[in-house]
Design a protein around this motif. Structure first.
Motif, short mmCIF file in Angstrom:
data_model
loop_
_atom_site.label_atom_id
_atom_site.label_comp_id
_atom_site.label_asym_id
_atom_site.label_seq_id
_atom_site.Cartn_x
_atom_site.Cartn_y
_atom_site.Cartn_z
N GLU A 273 8.38 3.16 6.99
CA GLU A 273 7.70 2.03 7.62
C GLU A 273 7.53 0.88 6.64
OE1 GLU A 273 4.18 2.95 10.06
OE2 GLU A 273 4.61 5.07 9.62
N ARG A 274 7.34 1.25 5.39
CA ARG A 274 7.12 0.23 4.36
C ARG A 274 8.39 -0.58 4.08
NH1 ARG A 274 7.16 -3.42 1.40
NH2 ARG A 274 6.49 -3.57 -0.77
N ALA A 275 9.53 0.06 4.05
CA ALA A 275 10.76 -0.58 3.61
C ALA A 275 11.11 -1.86 4.37
CB ALA A 275 11.92 0.42 3.68
N PRO A 276 11.03 -1.88 5.70
CA PRO A 276 11.47 -3.10 6.42
C PRO A 276 10.42 -4.20 6.53
CG PRO A 276 10.89 -1.40 8.00
CD PRO A 276 10.72 -0.79 6.64
N MET A 277 9.22 -4.00 5.99
CA MET A 277 8.15 -4.98 6.16
C MET A 277 8.47 -6.29 5.45
SD MET A 277 4.54 -2.93 5.93
CE MET A 277 4.07 -1.72 7.18
N LYS A 278 8.22 -7.38 6.15
CA LYS A 278 8.40 -8.72 5.59
C LYS A 278 7.05 -9.40 5.44
CE LYS A 278 13.06 -9.44 7.42
NZ LYS A 278 13.93 -10.32 8.24
#
Length: 768
Positions: A273-278
């Motif tokens: 969930e963290r990886a794609p956060m902008k």
């Protein structure tokens, strides 16, 4: 030797031996005494005694200090702001705070605050002994708070105590935090913390912050948005995206990533969930009630300067100072003169806003004006224009530092030359009469070696030999690029710092001679005010007094030490009068019918691709810096050119900015004044003089400036001797379409534009 003599000799020898034995015995006894006094048992006993004494004192303190009733609401009182004459300017509105149950805040959002501030929150006893000890030591030694605090301690400080930095308050914070941790659940403490913290934009608590930054309720916040709000608490005024500098934006993004990475580390957030956060860019801020028009800009600067004073006096952080200032019951009197303030607003409206029509030209909506007016004798900010309306444009154009000051920086180079007694590469002292090679794209040299910087003049005009005075009047890039090298760029930037420019992080490179750094109208007004004040430093100050419940904050004298000599400062002022009378500002200032003989000095400037235009000028009693900035009125508000704004092909410093300056300055003059100058050079004390070698083209206004990475193959000398008289008239025909390579038999005319580089290394950029 007789027996009697032998006996006496033995007695003398024995006496000396006995004396030696006594000294040895005394030394041994002395050493033994020290050892007996400093035995390990006594040292250990003393240490244990002190520990017991400290524990006993803490127990007494723990029993004596009760958890007080929460006083947050009582702390919040409206600030009152007054003009310099005591009339009312503004009053803070009601506190923007709404308490929400922790259950309404998504659990992952709750965890963002723990990840940001106190990862051990759910397991600690409410205090951080190491951080508290560090904070106490810093307080005692006058270094301010530099240690960490737990969420519990911060909640206690927000809700039960005050923001003051004293040893007594810190001990109370420690004791109350221990008791609160025992009396309340961790969820209660966390709820109290996020509901009482100050997030900036006048928002107290997570609900107000969610609305202020994202226009949603707290229960609708995403994890990414929550991480930004959690990161924001470290420095609300610095990390607010709407007003943050590039450095601050980078810092808050780093902290946002830090928060989310900590959540992954603590298993509060899945890595997938963290990886794609902008990064969630916040919405545009809304002005607070009662802060419409220019009021919000004035109040904002007053609050900022009061925070600066509290930080200096108490050694506290910016966020702590902001919490002490915002809605804390202060009565703050400003130096703003209501008549001059009204006159400045009127001048901007009459000379600029009335000429802009966004319906006819889209670019007209993108022109942002800013101005600051200072009395150089006192350092008081007497008028300020921050933007069209605080409700419509939250960021103050008077204090923003993200646009280049362009050629308004050239007087700093000349000040450094005069102050240091600098010489040209040919060994000639630099004065107003000194001749330089004014050819476009002439590479700057240092001791016969090219330094890799060869800026073109506006429209590639070749001036040939030209005096420093005329080079300032016409803003000849090649001259000031070489002068910067002659003086030494380290010296130039050091002089800029002395005069009041924030040079932190700026490189001392020749491209800075084009004013390619960032600066604000406030900053430029301070620099020119120091010149107008004969070299005594002026730090523009908006606060006249600040009082609260019997407490008065000391406001330092805005007039400081002599930072450059009077002769150097007055020499620059004298040269700058030529810019008005014979240079780029003559159309708007020299010929203004309201001038009535008033002596004026000043400088125009326009930055790369027409993204900013400036006029900073002064009379003996008033310094005003006016800037226009091209900014897209739609988020993310990028810098854009102002071509064709107001119906002008190009917005030049000698146009709208100089017209605003003249309408305001000449409109508030009480009487005509003249400069009292301790100098024998410059246009104010003698007529301008220029060699008569005919330049390839002569602009009617100051030329633009452009650094380039390509150097020409030929190397003309840095200075040339004079020949004949300067041309008495300036041509008026259209500019040539190509850069001339040889001197024509007739002098063509160009219509100048002003431009400086957005990036010093970028070729093809101009300024004047």
């Amino acid at each position: 030797m007789g027996r009697a003599e032998e006996r006496r000799a033995r007695q003398r020898g024995g006496g000396r031996a006995a004396q030696g034995r006594r000294r040895s015995s005394d030394a041994a006894n002395s050493t033994g005494g020290i050892r007996r006094f400093f035995t390990w048992r006594k040292i250990l006993g003393t240490f244990l005694g002190l520990c017991l004494l400290g524990i006993g004192a803490f127990i007494v303190l723990y029993l004596a200090v009760d958890v007080p009733k929460g006083n947050l609401a009582a702390q919040r009182q409206s600030n009152i702001y007054k003009f310099g004459d005591g009339t009312m300017l503004a009053r803070d509105g009601e506190v923007n705070r709404e308490i929400v149950d922790l259950a309404k805040v998504p659990e992952p959002v709750q965890k963002t605050f723990v990840a940001a501030e106190n990862k051990s929150f759910y397991h600690d006893s409410g205090i951080d002994l190491k951080g508290t000890a560090r904070g106490l030591l810093n307080t005692v030694t006058g270094k301010g708070k530099q240690g960490g605090s737990t969420i519990t301690q911060q909640y206690v400080k927000n809700y039960y105590l005050t923001q003051e930095q004293t040893v007594t308050r810190k001990f109370k914070e420690l004791v109350i935090s221990l008791k609160v941790d025992r009396q309340l659940t961790k969820d209660d403490i966390l709820a109290g913390y996020i509901n009482t913290s100050y997030y900036g934009r006048g928002a107290y608590g997570i609900q107000a912050a969610a609305q202020a930054y994202y226009r949603v309720d707290a229960e609708e916040l995403s994890v990414a948005q929550g991480a930004y709000l959690a990161a924001l608490l470290q420095a609300p005024s610095q990390y607010d995206w709407a007003v943050a500098s590039d450095t601050s934006k980078r810092l808050v993004k780093n902290r946002w990533n830090y928060v989310l990475d900590n959540m992954v580390e603590e298993d509060w957030l899945d890595r997938s969930e963290r990886a794609p956060m902008k990064f969630p860019v916040p919405k545009e801020p809304k002005g607070a009630p009662g802060m419409e028009g220019q009021k919000g800009y004035l109040v904002e600067l007053a609050n900022r300067q009061l925070e600066d004073r509290l930080m200096a006096e108490e050694g506290i952080t910016r966020s702590e100072a902001a919490a002490q200032v915002d809605q804390q019951g202060w009565t703050i009197t400003l130096n703003i003169d209501p008549k001059k303030q009204a006159a400045l607003e009127k001048a901007v409206k009459a000379e600029l806003l009335s000429e802009l029509d966004p319906k006819e030209r889209k670019v007209d909506a993108d022109v942002q004006p800013g101005a600051v007016s200072v009395d150089p004798r006192t350092g008081k900010i007497v008028a300020l224009y921050g933007g069209r309306d605080y409700f419509k444009h939250y960021l103050s154009n008077a204090t923003r530092r993200d646009y280049q000051p362009a050629s308004t920086f050239k007087p700093v180079i000349l000040a450094a030359a005069f102050e240091e007694g600098a010489k040209t590469q040919d060994g000639d002292p630099i004065t107003a009469k000194t001749l330089y090679d004014g050819d476009s794209r002439r590479p700057a040299e240092d001791d016969g070696r090219e330094v890799g910087f060869a800026p073109p003049n506006e429209d590639d005009v070749d001036y040939g030999p030209i005096s420093v005075q005329t080079a300032m009047n016409k803003s000849v890039n090649s001259v000031f690029a070489q002068m910067g090298v002659d003086v030494g760029m380290d010296t130039v930037m050091a002089t800029a710092r002395k005069l009041g420019m924030d040079t932190e992080g700026m490189q001392a490179v020749p491209a800075q001679t084009l004013g390619s750094m960032g600066a604000s109208p406030l900053e430029m007004a301070g620099i020119y005010a120091t010149l107008a004040n004969h070299g005594k430093q002026v730090t523009p100050t908006i606060i006249k007094s600040a009082e609260k419940k019997g407490r008065t904050v000391e406001i330092p004298d805005p007039i400081g030490d002599q930072v450059i000599s009077r002769s150097a400062a007055d020499g620059v002022t004298s040269v700058l009068t030529g810019v008005v009378d014979d240079g780029t500002a003559q159309r708007s200032v020299r010929d203004n019918p309201l001038r009535d003989g008033q002596q004026v000095a000043g400088k125009t400037g326009t930055s790369d691709n027409n993204k900013s235009a400036w006029f900073t000028g002064f009379t003996p009693r008033l310094v005003t810096s006016v800037g226009l900035f091209g900014e897209d009125d739609k988020p993310p508000h990028k810098q854009i050119p102002m071509y064709e704004a107001g119906g002008e092909d190009r917005v030049n410093g000698g146009g709208f900015p100089a017209r605003i300056w003249a309408a305001y300055t000449f409109g508030v003059m009480n009487k005509v004044t003249e400069f009292d100058l301790d100098t024998d050079q410059g246009a104010a004390v003698e007529p301008d003089w220029t060699p008569t070698t005919t330049p390839s083209s002569t602009p009617t206004e100051s030329p633009s400036e452009t650094p380039t990475t390509e150097a020409p193959t030929t190397k003309p000398p840095t200075t040339r001797p004079p020949t004949t008289e300067a041309p008495t008239e300036e041509p008026t025909t259209e500019p040539p379409t190509e850069t001339p390579t040889e001197t024509p038999t007739e002098t063509p005319t160009v219509t100048p534009t002003e431009d400086i580089p957005e990036d010093p290394a970028e070729p093809g950029i101009l300024d004047r």
